[in-house]
Write an enzyme that holds these catalytic residues in place. Structure first.
Site, short mmCIF file in Angstrom:
data_model
loop_
_atom_site.label_atom_id
_atom_site.label_comp_id
_atom_site.label_asym_id
_atom_site.label_seq_id
_atom_site.Cartn_x
_atom_site.Cartn_y
_atom_site.Cartn_z
N GLY A 1 42.36 46.09 100.00
CA GLY A 1 41.74 44.71 100.66
C GLY A 1 42.83 43.78 99.94
O GLY A 1 43.45 43.95 99.01
N VAL B 1 43.29 44.31 96.07
CA VAL B 1 42.43 45.17 95.23
C VAL B 1 42.86 46.40 96.02
O VAL B 1 43.21 46.88 97.08
CB VAL B 1 41.00 44.94 96.06
CG1 VAL B 1 40.13 45.93 95.26
CG2 VAL B 1 40.70 43.28 95.63
N ASP C 1 32.29 30.59 95.05
CA ASP C 1 32.97 31.00 96.22
C ASP C 1 32.00 32.04 97.14
O ASP C 1 32.40 33.07 97.37
CB ASP C 1 34.28 31.58 96.07
CG ASP C 1 35.14 31.68 97.39
OD1 ASP C 1 34.82 31.05 98.27
OD2 ASP C 1 35.89 32.57 97.42
N LYS D 1 42.02 45.05 90.82
CA LYS D 1 42.31 43.84 91.23
C LYS D 1 43.63 43.33 90.97
O LYS D 1 43.74 43.12 89.49
CB LYS D 1 41.35 42.79 91.54
CG LYS D 1 41.93 41.48 92.22
CD LYS D 1 40.84 40.68 92.54
CE LYS D 1 39.99 40.08 91.30
NZ LYS D 1 39.08 38.89 91.82
N MET E 1 42.91 35.54 96.33
CA MET E 1 42.87 35.64 94.82
C MET E 1 43.49 37.09 94.30
O MET E 1 43.63 37.25 93.35
CB MET E 1 41.44 35.91 94.49
CG MET E 1 40.56 34.68 94.73
SD MET E 1 41.14 33.00 93.83
CE MET E 1 41.19 33.90 92.12
N GLY F 1 43.34 39.22 99.59
CA GLY F 1 42.74 37.75 99.97
C GLY F 1 43.57 36.84 99.06
O GLY F 1 44.64 37.29 98.52
#
Length: 452
Positions: free
Chosen positions: A19, A26, A139, A41, A23, A21
């Site tokens: 993944g 991952v 969030d 992460k 932030m 994003g």
């Protein structure tokens, strides 16, 4: 995908990128010391946020680890460790084979009410535990709710959370979050707090139930933030206890929203088929609609995973049209609908009250109205009644703070028990949603207000 990737901190072997994003990235990894699968992460930042963000990455990683390490809950992703490799911070977390709610909704568009309620009760329980530890998530979105086999839901990524009382590490006046799920107070430039998590959870579950966020689909983040800061959510098409529970979470006034522990109780009642517990008494801070004070000036800096508000001059919550402009019911894809200047009845001496009518929100095929009833007599009154004619094809679908009857096109609204009495010069409000037959602009009818 890689079979034998880099070794991080001499212990965590990256095996597959799962993944990415705003932030960070991952990875699925193996903890070679404990022989277990973990998620790692690699924290990173969108370059649009600014050069200083990269220098703050290590501090953010330490903060996230410190905050979430305090939280041990079956419906929250656990943070095991924070390490550094090559000067870059990595978070080591529980690995949960799952899909995000956002991914599921790409395939299914919307979910049944019972499934949404089951997700809600699990996530609310984790957030209630976080709030008890002083942690604000900040969030809560479909992307941060993970759904595993067996109906298990977990809240992930406290990456932009902060403990109550801690300073923000982003600096420079930034507020981070995903626009479609921000609370009105945050979209208007205010601080995120426990009530904003409640609103964001309500917005997330509304999206799962209705097939769109509560303020519609809008690609322009500035328009969307204005809409969130200024308007009421679009009334849900669904009815029933889940829709009623979500309406409590989506109250514009933070003080009127339930605490997260109460939210858990609401969803437990829905999943158990029990009546919803009544709202707990809270201090009233104003009328139901448009209670936001004039907010500070902010501008928007958008990225793929969120929007950042910065003090550069976009005004959230100020008038979008000059006084006296004609109101138009704008579609969701255009500029935000505006609040109409109220039209007020001039009370004849024998009527004893006046009523003003203002369209506060509109959407394709419908609109929302607030009516203010004022006692213009020098003595108190014990009841009132307001009457007007509906335009052709318009129908009232819901009313609060009173009762209504419709005879042909004539609508009569009478006071509720609690707002019947008005002292001299006093006022009260009621409101309603209405639908139109053709989606045309709403008019401003002439109202007659009488005392009873």
């Amino acid at each position: 995908m890689i079979d034998a990737g880099p070794l991080i901190a001499g212990r965590y072997r990256l095996t597959e990128r799962v993944g990415q994003g705003a932030m960070g990235v991952v990875w699925r990894a193996r903890d070679e010391r404990l022989d277990r699968v973990v998620a790692v992460k690699q924290l990173g930042y969108d370059p649009a946020i600014g050069q200083a963000a990269g220098e703050e990455a290590a501090l953010r990683a330490l903060r996230e680890a410190r905050l979430t390490a305090r939280l041990r809950h079956p419906h929250a992703i656990t943070v095991h460790d924070v390490v550094e490799e090559g000067g870059e911070p990595y978070l080591v977390m529980e690995y949960l084979p799952s899909r995000s709610l956002a991914d599921v909704l790409l395939d299914r568009e919307r979910l049944p009410a019972d499934e949404v309620a089951r997700i809600g009760v699990q996530v609310a329980s984790a957030l209630a535990a976080a709030h008890a530890e002083g942690i604000v998530h900040r969030d809560v979105t479909p992307a941060n709710i993970l759904l595993a086999d067996g109906g298990v839901a977990k809240i992930a990524d406290f990456g932009i959370s902060r403990a109550t009382g801690e300073g923000t590490v982003t600096g420079g006046g930034f507020i981070a979050g995903t626009p479609a799920y921000l609370s009105p107070e945050v979209a208007g430039g205010g601080e995120a707090g426990f009530p904003s998590d409640v609103f964001s959870l309500g917005a997330t579950l509304y999206r799962a139930l209705e097939g769109m966020p509560p303020f519609g689909n809008e690609d322009n983040p500035i328009v969307l933030l204005l809409r969130v800061a200024r308007e009421e959510p679009i009334p849900p098409r669904h009815s029933g206890p889940l829709a009623e529970a979500l309406s409590r979470l989506l109250h514009r006034d933070p003080a009127q929203r339930p605490a997260m522990a109460e939210v858990q109780e609401l969803f437990e009642a829905v999943t158990g088929g029990h009546p919803l517990p009544p709202p707990r008494p809270r201090p009233r801070t104003g009328t139901r609609m448009l209670r936001l004070p004039r907010p500070r000036r902010r501008a928007v800096l958008a990225s793929a995973g969120g929007a950042v508000l910065l003090a550069l001059g976009v005004v959230i919550g100020t008038a979008l049209v000059p006084d006296g402009s004609t109101p138009v019911a704008a579609p969701l894809s255009s500029a935000p609908p505006v609040t109409t200047p109220p039209t007020t009845t001039a009370p004849p001496a024998d009527l004893g009250c006046a009523a003003s009518y203002a369209v506060t929100t509109s959407w394709p095929g419908g609109y929302q109205v607030q009516v203010t009833v004022r006692n213009d007599h020098g003595t108190g009154l014990r009841g009132w009644s307001v009457r007007w004619s509906l335009p052709d094809g318009h129908h009232i679908t819901g009313l609060w703070n009173g009762t209504f009857t419709v005879d042909g096109k004539t609508v009569t609204v009478d006071n509720a028990d609690w707002n019947a009495k008005l002292d001299a010069g006093g006022s009260t409000t009621f409101g309603f949603n209405a639908v139109t037959g053709n989606g045309d602009a709403t008019g401003r009818p002439q109202l007659t207000c009488r005392t009873v």
